[in-house]
Design a protein around this motif. Structure first.
Motif, mmCIF file in Angstrom:
data_model
loop_
_atom_site.group_PDB
_atom_site.id
_atom_site.type_symbol
_atom_site.label_atom_id
_atom_site.label_comp_id
_atom_site.label_asym_id
_atom_site.label_seq_id
_atom_site.Cartn_x
_atom_site.Cartn_y
_atom_site.Cartn_z
ATOM 1 N N GLN A 54 4.555 -43.975 -43.861
ATOM 2 C CA GLN A 54 4.597 -44.217 -45.297
ATOM 3 C C GLN A 54 4.892 -42.919 -46.053
ATOM 4 O O GLN A 54 4.415 -41.845 -45.687
ATOM 5 C CB GLN A 54 3.254 -44.792 -45.769
ATOM 6 N N THR A 55 5.694 -43.029 -47.102
ATOM 7 C CA THR A 55 5.900 -41.915 -48.014
ATOM 8 C C THR A 55 4.984 -42.122 -49.213
ATOM 9 O O THR A 55 5.105 -43.129 -49.921
ATOM 10 C CB THR A 55 7.358 -41.814 -48.467
ATOM 11 N N ILE A 56 4.061 -41.223 -49.408
ATOM 12 C CA ILE A 56 3.084 -41.353 -50.486
ATOM 13 C C ILE A 56 3.438 -40.404 -51.629
ATOM 14 O O ILE A 56 3.986 -39.319 -51.425
ATOM 15 C CB ILE A 56 1.650 -41.067 -49.987
ATOM 16 N N SER A 57 3.137 -40.845 -52.828
ATOM 17 C CA SER A 57 3.354 -40.023 -54.014
ATOM 18 C C SER A 57 2.085 -39.225 -54.299
ATOM 19 O O SER A 57 0.991 -39.788 -54.358
ATOM 20 C CB SER A 57 3.698 -40.910 -55.214
ATOM 21 N N VAL A 69 7.744 -32.705 -47.238
ATOM 22 C CA VAL A 69 7.579 -32.779 -48.693
ATOM 23 C C VAL A 69 8.967 -32.876 -49.335
ATOM 24 O O VAL A 69 9.838 -32.041 -49.077
ATOM 25 C CB VAL A 69 6.828 -31.551 -49.235
ATOM 26 N N ASP A 70 9.167 -33.897 -50.158
ATOM 27 C CA ASP A 70 10.449 -34.121 -50.839
ATOM 28 C C ASP A 70 10.217 -34.361 -52.322
ATOM 29 O O ASP A 70 9.093 -34.656 -52.767
ATOM 30 C CB ASP A 70 11.161 -35.353 -50.260
ATOM 31 N N ASN A 71 11.327 -34.276 -53.086
ATOM 32 C CA ASN A 71 11.367 -34.716 -54.490
ATOM 33 C C ASN A 71 10.270 -34.079 -55.339
ATOM 34 O O ASN A 71 9.576 -34.766 -56.099
ATOM 35 C CB ASN A 71 11.267 -36.247 -54.583
ATOM 36 N N ILE A 73 5.350 -37.187 -50.008
ATOM 37 C CA ILE A 73 4.932 -36.654 -48.715
ATOM 38 C C ILE A 73 4.995 -37.780 -47.688
ATOM 39 O O ILE A 73 4.439 -38.861 -47.905
ATOM 40 C CB ILE A 73 3.503 -36.074 -48.786
ATOM 41 N N THR A 74 5.685 -37.531 -46.587
ATOM 42 C CA THR A 74 5.865 -38.552 -45.552
ATOM 43 C C THR A 74 4.869 -38.353 -44.421
ATOM 44 O O THR A 74 4.779 -37.262 -43.834
ATOM 45 C CB THR A 74 7.299 -38.520 -44.996
ATOM 46 N N LEU A 75 4.121 -39.401 -44.113
ATOM 47 C CA LEU A 75 3.089 -39.355 -43.076
ATOM 48 C C LEU A 75 3.707 -39.500 -41.688
ATOM 49 O O LEU A 75 4.847 -39.956 -41.545
ATOM 50 C CB LEU A 75 2.068 -40.455 -43.329
ATOM 51 N N LEU A 106 -5.659 -34.717 -45.964
ATOM 52 C CA LEU A 106 -4.381 -34.312 -46.517
ATOM 53 C C LEU A 106 -4.539 -33.012 -47.303
ATOM 54 O O LEU A 106 -5.303 -32.950 -48.272
ATOM 55 C CB LEU A 106 -3.840 -35.408 -47.447
ATOM 56 N N PHE A 107 -3.824 -31.979 -46.865
ATOM 57 C CA PHE A 107 -3.786 -30.703 -47.570
ATOM 58 C C PHE A 107 -2.433 -30.546 -48.261
ATOM 59 O O PHE A 107 -1.389 -30.863 -47.671
ATOM 60 C CB PHE A 107 -3.959 -29.530 -46.594
#
Length: 520
Positions: free
Chosen positions: A428-431, A468-470, A482-484, A499-500
């Motif tokens: 998952q990509t989380i915001s 880490v993107d965008n 951030i993509t897990l 998550l750091f």
């Protein structure tokens, strides 16, 4: 003697069952398990009824800590050799241990456990009685699972091949492709890749150079922090140990050996304990830091692990290890060989046998322990007395003046101090939103599991660098995606995963607990 970060602000601590004149007493018994609050410096006494001395632990995917094994009847506590103990983390502030004294298939003292990608825990090795070194009449060369897979522990040849230095073996889940069920195993000088589904050897690895690396010539093994940048390539590093278990003055092993399991023909590569290192390391603790480096603390420069030895009736008791190694060492696996080690200020407190240390969410390292004595031993009685003080170590990334981010939102969740970990899925990509006092931040991210710590074993501990993107400026700070990790072999499921978000290599003011949902 044992510790694990069971909740974001709470460390579960377990010590040896025994008569200690300075110990707390609860319900007329000596207390040897507490839940310590990092933020308030307070604790709550927990109840244990089976002896946890020299046992092991790991987490199920549902968040339950499973702690197993132990030793003989002591100080009013029952035999703990076959015990399974469960505790859920105390969100309500009232939880306690649930014990099953004869749940293990066989007795285990100095066993190792690991959280598995399928949500269970793996349990291997030990002996059926306490000893200075394993013996054929008491060894337990078997493995089992919890929950149980079979009614009887199954034999594994690896423990026979690594006898007698096969107690507290190193066990690491390997980050191969989804569905692969491989473990890295190391004990003594032996190492292999082993499949826990087929129960077969995948690959024999070359013997680890140097002396034995496991109890009582205790070193420590670790998974080099993983990264999406090289497709989660698996490298292992094994550091320290002893050279002669009969000589208290024998120098500790001063080498580390590193192996890249992605190579077609993996070989060990020696990596000395850095420049100007006066001694090697016996009984070191290794902490996976969120910036992808490894911190080594505690231990001794000579001898072996074990109880103290009485010299004469007129002199203090001597420990079986000498020359405490008080300088923390930092290992950077990402730079060229010869430039990987740094040494820091000496710790004023000696921490040798039965020491421990763990990363906590504010980026510091909680350090405690040191009890090399069979019974309580005061300052004027022993060379290395029973140690009751705890410390907080600040790695250099907290002393560089760089602004530390504050995570304010994760995938729409803003109440980040709630007791429940934030549910997420693999891949998952989380915001994520952060606040940071910096005009030119450079963000990276990592996911950390601190593991269960005892006897230089950091069971299940690992760190993974996340993509880490965008990154965008917002009204209150910055947002980013951030993509897990894509599957459970890279990072096992459940909570206790932190998550750091880092700015220029400096971690934020606190990490956020995530709950990785079990894969279908």
């Amino acid at each position: 003697m044992h510790m694990t970060l069971i909740r974001p602000t709470k460390v579960l601590i377990i010590d040896k069952a025994g008569i200690n004149p300075e110990a707390l007493i609860a319900n007329g018994k000596y207390a040897y398990s507490t839940l310590y609050d990092l933020t308030t410096n307070t604790y709550r006494i927990l109840s244990l009824h089976t002896n946890t001395f020299c046992s092991a632990g790991a987490y199920l995917a549902n968040g339950t800590m499973v702690e197993t094994g132990g030793a003989e009847d002591t100080a009013g506590e029952k035999n703990g050799f076959q015990s399974v103990r469960l505790i859920d983390g105390c969100d309500d502030g009232n939880c306690d241990w649930l014990e099953f004294p004869y749940e293990l298939d066989s007795a285990r003292w100095y066993n190792t456990m690991a959280s598995l990608p399928d949500g269970r825990v793996f349990n291997i090795g030990g002996s059926i009685k306490a000893c200075a070194i394993n013996r054929k009449d008491i060894e337990n060369p078997t493995f089992e699972f919890f929950p149980k897979e079979h009614e009887k522990g199954q034999k594994i040849q690896f423990l026979e091949d690594s006898f007698p230095f096969n107690l507290y073996p190193t066990v690491i889940v390997l980050p191969g492709p989804k569905g692969q069920t491989w473990l890295f195993l190391a004990a003594n000088k032996k190492a292999q890749i082993w499949d826990y589904t087929s129960k077969e050897i995948v690959k024999h690895l070359p013997d680890i150079p140097g002396g034995p690396r496991t109890y009582p010539l205790t070193g420590t093994g670790a998974l080099i922090p993983l990264s999406y940048r090289n497709n989660y390539q698996a490298e292992i590093i094994v550091c320290g140990g002893g050279t002669d278990m009969k000589d208290r003055n024998a120098p500790a092993e001063n080498t580390c050996e590193r192996i890249n399991l992605a190579d077609k023909n993996p070989q060990w590569d020696e990596d000395e304990f850095g420049p100007n290192m006066e001694t090697g390391r016996l009984m070191p603790d290794v902490i996976h830091l969120p910036d992808g480096k490894l911190l080594y603390v505690n231990g001794a420069g000579t001898g072996m692990a074990g109880w103290d030895k009485k010299a004469t009736n007129k002199t203090p008791r001597l420990h079986t290890a000498g020359k405490p190694t008080r300088n923390p060492l930092l290992y950077n696996p990402h730079v060229k060989k010869g430039s990987r080690w740094s040494k820091f200020a000496e710790d004023p407190i000696v921490r040798v046998y039965h020491s421990s240390a763990t990363l906590v969410p504010d980026g510091t390292v909680f350090v405690a322990g040191s009890n090399p004595n069979r019974y309580y031993c005061g300052m004027d009685q022993c060379e290395h007395p029973t140690e009751h003080r705890a410390e907080k170590f600040y790695p250099p990334y907290l002393l560089n003046g760089v602004s530390r981010p504050t995570i304010t939102k994760v995938s729409g969740h803003t109440k980040l101090n709630d007791v429940d970990a934030i549910p997420v899925k693999y891949g998952q990509t989380i915001s994520v939103e952060v606040e940071v006092d910096s005009p030119t931040p450079q963000f990276t991210s990592s996911l950390s599991h601190m593991g269960f710590v005892t006897h230089s074993q950091h069971m299940s501990a690992r760190v993974v660098e996340l993509k880490v993107d965008n990154v965008k400026k917002s009204d209150s700070g910055y947002t980013m995606d951030i993509t897990l990790p894509p599957h459970a072999n890279i990072f096992t499921p459940g909570r206790h995963n932190y998550l750091f978000v880092l700015n220029k290599g400096t971690p934020g003011k606190t990490a956020i607990e995530l709950h990785l949902e079990t894969e279908n």
